[in-house]
Design a protein around this motif. Structure first.
Motif, PDB file in Angstrom:
ATOM      1  N   THR B 337     -15.868  14.465 -11.888  1.00  0.00           N
ATOM      2  CA  THR B 337     -14.982  13.656 -11.044  1.00  0.00           C
ATOM      3  C   THR B 337     -14.165  14.552 -10.122  1.00  0.00           C
ATOM      4  O   THR B 337     -13.999  14.260  -8.936  1.00  0.00           O
ATOM      5  N   VAL B 338     -13.635  15.660 -10.667  1.00  0.00           N
ATOM      6  CA  VAL B 338     -12.855  16.583  -9.841  1.00  0.00           C
ATOM      7  C   VAL B 338     -13.700  17.070  -8.682  1.00  0.00           C
ATOM      8  O   VAL B 338     -13.282  17.038  -7.514  1.00  0.00           O
ATOM      9  N   LYS B 339     -14.922  17.498  -8.999  1.00  0.00           N
ATOM     10  CA  LYS B 339     -15.795  18.037  -7.950  1.00  0.00           C
ATOM     11  C   LYS B 339     -16.102  16.990  -6.892  1.00  0.00           C
ATOM     12  O   LYS B 339     -16.007  17.240  -5.686  1.00  0.00           O
ATOM     13  N   SER B 340     -16.448  15.813  -7.359  1.00  0.00           N
ATOM     14  CA  SER B 340     -16.847  14.784  -6.411  1.00  0.00           C
ATOM     15  C   SER B 340     -15.659  14.314  -5.568  1.00  0.00           C
ATOM     16  O   SER B 340     -15.769  14.111  -4.364  1.00  0.00           O
ATOM     17  N   PHE B 341     -14.482  14.205  -6.201  1.00  0.00           N
ATOM     18  CA  PHE B 341     -13.304  13.748  -5.459  1.00  0.00           C
ATOM     19  C   PHE B 341     -12.881  14.793  -4.422  1.00  0.00           C
ATOM     20  O   PHE B 341     -12.621  14.472  -3.261  1.00  0.00           O
ATOM     21  N   LEU B 342     -12.814  16.063  -4.860  1.00  0.00           N
ATOM     22  CA  LEU B 342     -12.385  17.108  -3.932  1.00  0.00           C
ATOM     23  C   LEU B 342     -13.412  17.288  -2.817  1.00  0.00           C
ATOM     24  O   LEU B 342     -13.065  17.604  -1.679  1.00  0.00           O
ATOM     25  N   ASN B 343     -14.678  17.083  -3.153  1.00  0.00           N
ATOM     26  CA  ASN B 343     -15.721  17.144  -2.131  1.00  0.00           C
ATOM     27  C   ASN B 343     -15.466  16.137  -1.026  1.00  0.00           C
ATOM     28  O   ASN B 343     -15.618  16.436   0.157  1.00  0.00           O
ATOM     29  N   TYR B 344     -15.064  14.943  -1.447  1.00  0.00           N
ATOM     30  CA  TYR B 344     -14.749  13.925  -0.441  1.00  0.00           C
ATOM     31  C   TYR B 344     -13.512  14.331   0.365  1.00  0.00           C
ATOM     32  O   TYR B 344     -13.495  14.256   1.590  1.00  0.00           O
ATOM     33  N   ALA B 345     -12.475  14.841  -0.353  1.00  0.00           N
ATOM     34  CA  ALA B 345     -11.230  15.203   0.336  1.00  0.00           C
ATOM     35  C   ALA B 345     -11.481  16.287   1.382  1.00  0.00           C
ATOM     36  O   ALA B 345     -10.900  16.274   2.463  1.00  0.00           O
ATOM     37  N   ALA B 346     -12.371  17.214   1.046  1.00  0.00           N
ATOM     38  CA  ALA B 346     -12.629  18.328   1.958  1.00  0.00           C
ATOM     39  C   ALA B 346     -13.697  17.988   2.989  1.00  0.00           C
ATOM     40  O   ALA B 346     -13.956  18.782   3.899  1.00  0.00           O
ATOM     41  N   SER B 347     -14.332  16.820   2.855  1.00  0.00           N
ATOM     42  CA  SER B 347     -15.396  16.463   3.800  1.00  0.00           C
ATOM     43  C   SER B 347     -14.795  16.112   5.161  1.00  0.00           C
ATOM     44  O   SER B 347     -13.580  15.935   5.293  1.00  0.00           O
ATOM     45  N   ASP B 348     -15.661  16.000   6.172  1.00  0.00           N
ATOM     46  CA  ASP B 348     -15.168  15.652   7.504  1.00  0.00           C
ATOM     47  C   ASP B 348     -14.449  14.310   7.488  1.00  0.00           C
ATOM     48  O   ASP B 348     -13.400  14.137   8.102  1.00  0.00           O
ATOM     49  N   ALA B 349     -15.032  13.361   6.746  1.00  0.00           N
ATOM     50  CA  ALA B 349     -14.421  12.037   6.674  1.00  0.00           C
ATOM     51  C   ALA B 349     -13.047  12.123   6.023  1.00  0.00           C
ATOM     52  O   ALA B 349     -12.081  11.517   6.494  1.00  0.00           O
ATOM     53  N   GLY B 350     -12.957  12.889   4.940  1.00  0.00           N
ATOM     54  CA  GLY B 350     -11.686  13.031   4.231  1.00  0.00           C
ATOM     55  C   GLY B 350     -10.624  13.685   5.096  1.00  0.00           C
ATOM     56  O   GLY B 350      -9.457  13.262   5.115  1.00  0.00           O
ATOM     57  N   GLN B 351     -11.007  14.714   5.830  1.00  0.00           N
ATOM     58  CA  GLN B 351     -10.043  15.418   6.667  1.00  0.00           C
ATOM     59  C   GLN B 351      -9.630  14.582   7.879  1.00  0.00           C
ATOM     60  O   GLN B 351      -8.530  14.710   8.381  1.00  0.00           O
ATOM     61  N   LYS B 352     -10.545  13.725   8.330  1.00  0.00           N
ATOM     62  CA  LYS B 352     -10.235  12.889   9.479  1.00  0.00           C
ATOM     63  C   LYS B 352      -9.128  11.887   9.145  1.00  0.00           C
ATOM     64  O   LYS B 352      -8.287  11.558   9.984  1.00  0.00           O
ATOM     65  N   VAL B 353      -9.130  11.457   7.884  1.00  0.00           N
ATOM     66  CA  VAL B 353      -8.099  10.525   7.443  1.00  0.00           C
ATOM     67  C   VAL B 353      -6.709  11.143   7.651  1.00  0.00           C
ATOM     68  O   VAL B 353      -5.739  10.459   7.981  1.00  0.00           O
ATOM     69  N   LEU B 354      -6.615  12.470   7.454  1.00  0.00           N
ATOM     70  CA  LEU B 354      -5.327  13.149   7.547  1.00  0.00           C
ATOM     71  C   LEU B 354      -4.697  12.981   8.920  1.00  0.00           C
ATOM     72  O   LEU B 354      -3.529  12.646   9.060  1.00  0.00           O
ATOM     73  N   LEU B 355      -5.517  13.239   9.945  1.00  0.00           N
ATOM     74  CA  LEU B 355      -5.006  13.244  11.309  1.00  0.00           C
ATOM     75  C   LEU B 355      -4.432  11.883  11.681  1.00  0.00           C
ATOM     76  O   LEU B 355      -3.462  11.773  12.422  1.00  0.00           O
ATOM     77  N   GLU B 356      -5.078  10.843  11.128  1.00  0.00           N
ATOM     78  CA  GLU B 356      -4.623   9.502  11.455  1.00  0.00           C
ATOM     79  C   GLU B 356      -3.302   9.166  10.778  1.00  0.00           C
ATOM     80  O   GLU B 356      -2.729   8.121  11.018  1.00  0.00           O
ATOM     81  N   ASN B 357      -2.821  10.056   9.913  1.00  0.00           N
ATOM     82  CA  ASN B 357      -1.627   9.726   9.142  1.00  0.00           C
ATOM     83  C   ASN B 357      -0.517  10.772   9.224  1.00  0.00           C
ATOM     84  O   ASN B 357       0.265  10.929   8.300  1.00  0.00           O
ATOM     85  N   GLY B 358      -0.476  11.501  10.326  1.00  0.00           N
ATOM     86  CA  GLY B 358       0.629  12.437  10.531  1.00  0.00           C
ATOM     87  C   GLY B 358       0.457  13.773   9.842  1.00  0.00           C
ATOM     88  O   GLY B 358       1.326  14.632   9.907  1.00  0.00           O
ATOM     89  N   TYR B 359      -0.661  13.950   9.173  1.00  0.00           N
ATOM     90  CA  TYR B 359      -0.937  15.246   8.558  1.00  0.00           C
ATOM     91  C   TYR B 359      -1.835  16.065   9.483  1.00  0.00           C
ATOM     92  O   TYR B 359      -2.251  15.596  10.543  1.00  0.00           O
ATOM     93  N   ALA B 360      -2.152  17.289   9.060  1.00  0.00           N
ATOM     94  CA  ALA B 360      -3.028  18.127   9.860  1.00  0.00           C
ATOM     95  C   ALA B 360      -4.236  18.525   9.024  1.00  0.00           C
ATOM     96  O   ALA B 360      -4.084  18.962   7.888  1.00  0.00           O
ATOM     97  N   PRO B 361      -5.448  18.361   9.569  1.00  0.00           N
ATOM     98  CA  PRO B 361      -6.637  18.789   8.839  1.00  0.00           C
ATOM     99  C   PRO B 361      -6.659  20.315   8.701  1.00  0.00           C
ATOM    100  O   PRO B 361      -6.098  21.024   9.528  1.00  0.00           O
ATOM    101  N   ILE B 362      -7.322  20.786   7.660  1.00  0.00           N
ATOM    102  CA  ILE B 362      -7.511  22.226   7.491  1.00  0.00           C
ATOM    103  C   ILE B 362      -8.577  22.666   8.495  1.00  0.00           C
ATOM    104  O   ILE B 362      -9.626  22.023   8.601  1.00  0.00           O
ATOM    105  N   PRO B 363      -8.343  23.760   9.261  1.00  0.00           N
ATOM    106  CA  PRO B 363      -9.312  24.187  10.270  1.00  0.00           C
ATOM    107  C   PRO B 363     -10.711  24.430   9.683  1.00  0.00           C
ATOM    108  O   PRO B 363     -10.834  24.835   8.524  1.00  0.00           O
ATOM    109  N   ALA B 364     -11.730  24.165  10.494  1.00  0.00           N
ATOM    110  CA  ALA B 364     -13.111  24.136  10.021  1.00  0.00           C
ATOM    111  C   ALA B 364     -13.515  25.395   9.255  1.00  0.00           C
ATOM    112  O   ALA B 364     -14.165  25.314   8.206  1.00  0.00           O
ATOM    113  N   GLU B 365     -13.111  26.539   9.773  1.00  0.00           N
ATOM    114  CA  GLU B 365     -13.555  27.799   9.159  1.00  0.00           C
ATOM    115  C   GLU B 365     -13.106  27.898   7.691  1.00  0.00           C
ATOM    116  O   GLU B 365     -13.881  28.245   6.802  1.00  0.00           O
ATOM    117  N   ILE B 366     -11.814  27.557   7.462  1.00  0.00           N
ATOM    118  CA  ILE B 366     -11.286  27.614   6.095  1.00  0.00           C
ATOM    119  C   ILE B 366     -11.859  26.463   5.278  1.00  0.00           C
ATOM    120  O   ILE B 366     -12.227  26.624   4.116  1.00  0.00           O
TER     121      ILE B 366
END
Lengths: 329, 378
Positions: B337-366
């Motif tokens: 579950t940890v792996k699958s959840f964090l995989n989603y959080a770090a995915s493009d879709a997961g990071q895109k959610v951040l921008l829509e909510n006042g947060y900043a995505p982690i840059p692609a390289e990192i």
């Protein structure tokens, strides 16, 4: 419900409460229960004290600062430095302000309800005052932060202008009124109901004959109150005040919401700053590591002792005055 | 007749009580922090397709930083919608509490505003059999400097001036130092009331790290969770600081950008040395985080932020929050579950959610490295 009640009465066995067969066992059980409750209370108090002392001793043994005189709270740092001077000062000062405001007002309200107010007004008024006690402290905190603090700016400026020479009421720092003085006012409102309702009960117990005797001698109503009601009620008012003081000393959320805490001792009580034990624990507990929590527990132990001292002192005063009041007559 | 009327009265009183009770309850229930700024529907349906549930099952507990609370709650919502039968529960408390819980083995992962300290890593080895705790940067965000000065809509400041304001050296809004940075703006002579956090906080630590790195002599204090400078006023929690700034004329304070946008508090543009002052926003924060270097060793991806960056449009006053997990020795029942959840959080879709909510995505390289590490978790 209506249909079952008559049949119950019909079939119920004759009442044998006066029969001696169960009385003795009942006595024993009741005595055991009450003794057990008494002992349980002592055990709980002792275990709280033991827990606090144990956790506090861990923190105190590693403290690099002086626990009593350090003006800092940095328990999660390495090495840890923390002291309670500011907290002790803030707790005592805000409580004194609260008592100075609340007790005279509470006695006034209690006298009004018990001796001046028309019957129709007295009961609702007493009810409203009691209702103040039912308001959760966080509500007082929110009300204090959003309403009381902005309103007090004017009072602060006035106090600064006309009473600034007293040093205590001099305002040396700009800023809104998130000060120990404001906390004191808020605490006064919070302890008002308990002081009022206990005082009212005591004033109502003044023997009718005392008052009527005074009236018969030609005393005015104020003289009756001064000569028979107040002396009779004095010990009751003191114990009521101590109950209120206990609440003021330990109040957490309202203080944490209203105060702008800082680790400085300042006699200028209108300046933002200061802190109290309970507020400091509430503010620091979340981010504290395990050691930091031990340190906060050590400060909690001091608050525990302070409250015990205050209550002990109150008992002494009441015990000494008991003979003079009419309560034993 | 008389009796009936009394009963009716009682019934209506009861009804009123029920209605008001229900109102109170629903008022609590509608405290939905995960709504996007414009109140539009969340992109859960669109994102669901990208979520790989793998072997995830059962219940996953997590705890920690409140700074990433809104982000992680959105992720959980989307994730649980896609993976039925899995329950993820993030208790938003504080970074310190999260790490304590992690090192006691009660949570699958912890959220933290600051990377693990060496002694915390040492402690984590007891829980992570054969491994140790590592930091995975997941959420970035700008720390906004919110201000409330009557008649001033736009304010530019540089690091040294910010330091002097919070340091009690600059006392009036029409101070020469502020005037010089804001040509053409009429500044009132209101007293400055600087608000800081009274509780120990990761937000304070990140602000003071920034000031320490960029303000030079103006900020003589070490970066720490506890506020060190004299003067000013304080409040507990970002929300209280924001509330004070909103309420008090002449106030300035610091908090995560979402608090500023939700309460319409104006924020300071930072004069970083780039050609124009930089606004606090998710995009601008991402540009600054892009200048960060990985400071952790092995699979630990703790970042060292470059606060002195002069890159165009990069807002350097940022906060990066991590998820703390074991590199090896995660509990077998929660690992998938940890792996699958964090995989989603770090995915493009997961990071895109951040921008829509006042947060900043982690840059692609990192972010790429984060995904690699997640796949090697054991």
């Amino acid at each position: 419900m209506a249909s079952t009640t008559p049949t119950q009465i019909d079939t119920a066995p004759p009442v044998t409460r006066s029969g001696g067969s169960t009385g003795r066992a009942g006595d024993k059980i009741f005595a055991g229960l009450s003794k057990g409750s008494g002992i349980l209370l002592l055990v709980i108090m002792a275990s709280i004290a033991a827990f606090l002392t144990y956790r506090a001793s861990i923190a105190l043994s590693k403290n690099e600062g002086n626990f009593l005189t350090t003006f800092d709270w940095n328990a999660s740092a390495n090495p840890p430095v923390f002291g309670i001077a500011v907290l002790l000062f803030g707790t005592v000062v805000s409580s004194i302000v609260a008592m100075a405001i609340a007790v005279p007002i509470a006695v006034g309200i209690a006298l009004f309800i018990s001796h001046y107010a028309p019957r129709k007004l007295a009961a609702p008024l007493a009810y409203v005052v009691d209702l103040l006690a039912a308001v959760p402290s966080i509500i007082y905190g929110i009300w204090g932060a959003l309403f009381l603090v902005p309103q007090l700016n004017g009072l602060n400026l006035w106090l600064d202008e006309y009473l600034g020479w007293t040093y205590v009421f001099e305002k040396t720092q700009v800023g809104v009124a998130r000060s120990l003085f404001t906390v004191g006012i808020l605490l006064a409102i919070m302890i008002l109901p308990i002081v009022t309702s206990v005082s009212r009960e005591v004033f109502l117990q003044v023997p009718r004959m005392n008052e009527e005797a005074a009236l018969a001698l030609g005393a005015t109503r104020w003289e009756v109150i001064r000569m028979s009601v107040l002396p009779f009620g004095r010990s009751g008012v003191i114990s009521a005040s101590m109950l209120g003081l206990g609440r003021a000393l330990g109040e957490t959320m309202a203080v944490a919401t209203v105060l702008s805490p800082s680790f400085l001792i300042s006699g200028h009580i209108l300046n933002p700053g200061g802190g109290t034990f309970a507020q400091n624990i509430a503010a620091k507990f979340d981010e504290a590591n395990e050691f930091g929590r031990d340190a906060l527990i050590a400060s909690g132990l001091v608050l525990f002792l302070l409250t015990l001292l205050v209550n002990g002192a109150a008992r002494l005063i009441i015990a000494r005055r008991k003979d003079f009041s009419g309560a034993n007559a | 007749m008389k009796l009936q009327r009394k009963n009716m009265l009682r019934a209506s009183a009861l009804g009123a009580l029920v209605v008001s009770g229900a109102l109170v309850l629903t008022a609590c229930g509608s405290d939905d922090n995960t709504k996007t700024a414009d109140g539009s529907a969340k992109p859960s349906a669109a994102a669901a397709g990208d979520i790989k549930c793998d072997d995830a099952k059962g219940k996953l507990l997590a705890s920690g930083s409140s700074a990433q609370k809104n982000a992680i709650e959105l992720w959980i919502k989307n994730y649980m919608a896609a993976c039925s039968g899995v329950e993820v529960n993030y208790k938003s408390s504080s970074s310190g509490e999260g790490i304590v819980a992690f090192n006691q083995g009660t949570v699958g992962f912890a959220g933290s505003d600051s990377a693990l300290k060496p002694e915390q890593v040492e402690e984590s080895k007891k829980i992570c059999t054969g491994g140790q705790g590592i930091d995975l940067p997941m959420v970035g965000g700008p720390i906004a400097l919110g201000f409330n000065v009557a008649g001033v809509d736009k304010l530019n400041l540089d690091a040294a001036t910010v330091a002097n304001i919070f340091n009690d050296k600059i006392k009036k809004w029409d101070d020469e130092a502020i005037k010089k940075l804001n040509p053409g703006v009429t500044l009132p002579s209101t007293a400055i009331q600087a608000f800081h956090r009274s509780d120990d906080s990761g937000t304070t630590e990140n602000l003071t790290k920034y000031l320490k790195a960029t303000a030079g002599d103006a900020w003589p204090y070490e970066a720490a969770k506890k506020w060190a400078a004299p003067g000013g006023q304080s409040a507990s929690g970002s929300s209280s600081v924001a509330a004070q700034v909103k309420q008090v004329d002449g106030a300035i304070g610091y908090f995560e950008l979402s608090f500023a946008s939700s309460q319409n508090i104006k924020t300071v543009d930072l004069n970083t040395g780039a050609s124009a002052p930089v606004k606090a926003s998710g995009e601008n924060a991402s540009k600054a985080i892009a200048a960060a270097k990985v400071a952790g060793t092995g699979s630990d991806l703790a970042l060292k932020l470059d606060y002195t960056t002069k890159a165009e449009g990069a807002y350097p006053l940022v906060l990066v929050t991590y998820e703390v997990v074991c590199d090896k020795g995660n509990k077998a029942e929660t690992l998938p579950t940890v792996k699958s959840f964090l995989n989603y959080a770090a995915s493009d879709a997961g990071q895109k959610v951040l921008l829509e909510n006042g947060y900043a995505p982690i840059p692609a390289e990192i972010n790429t490295k984060v995904r690699e590490v997640i796949n090697t978790l054991g």
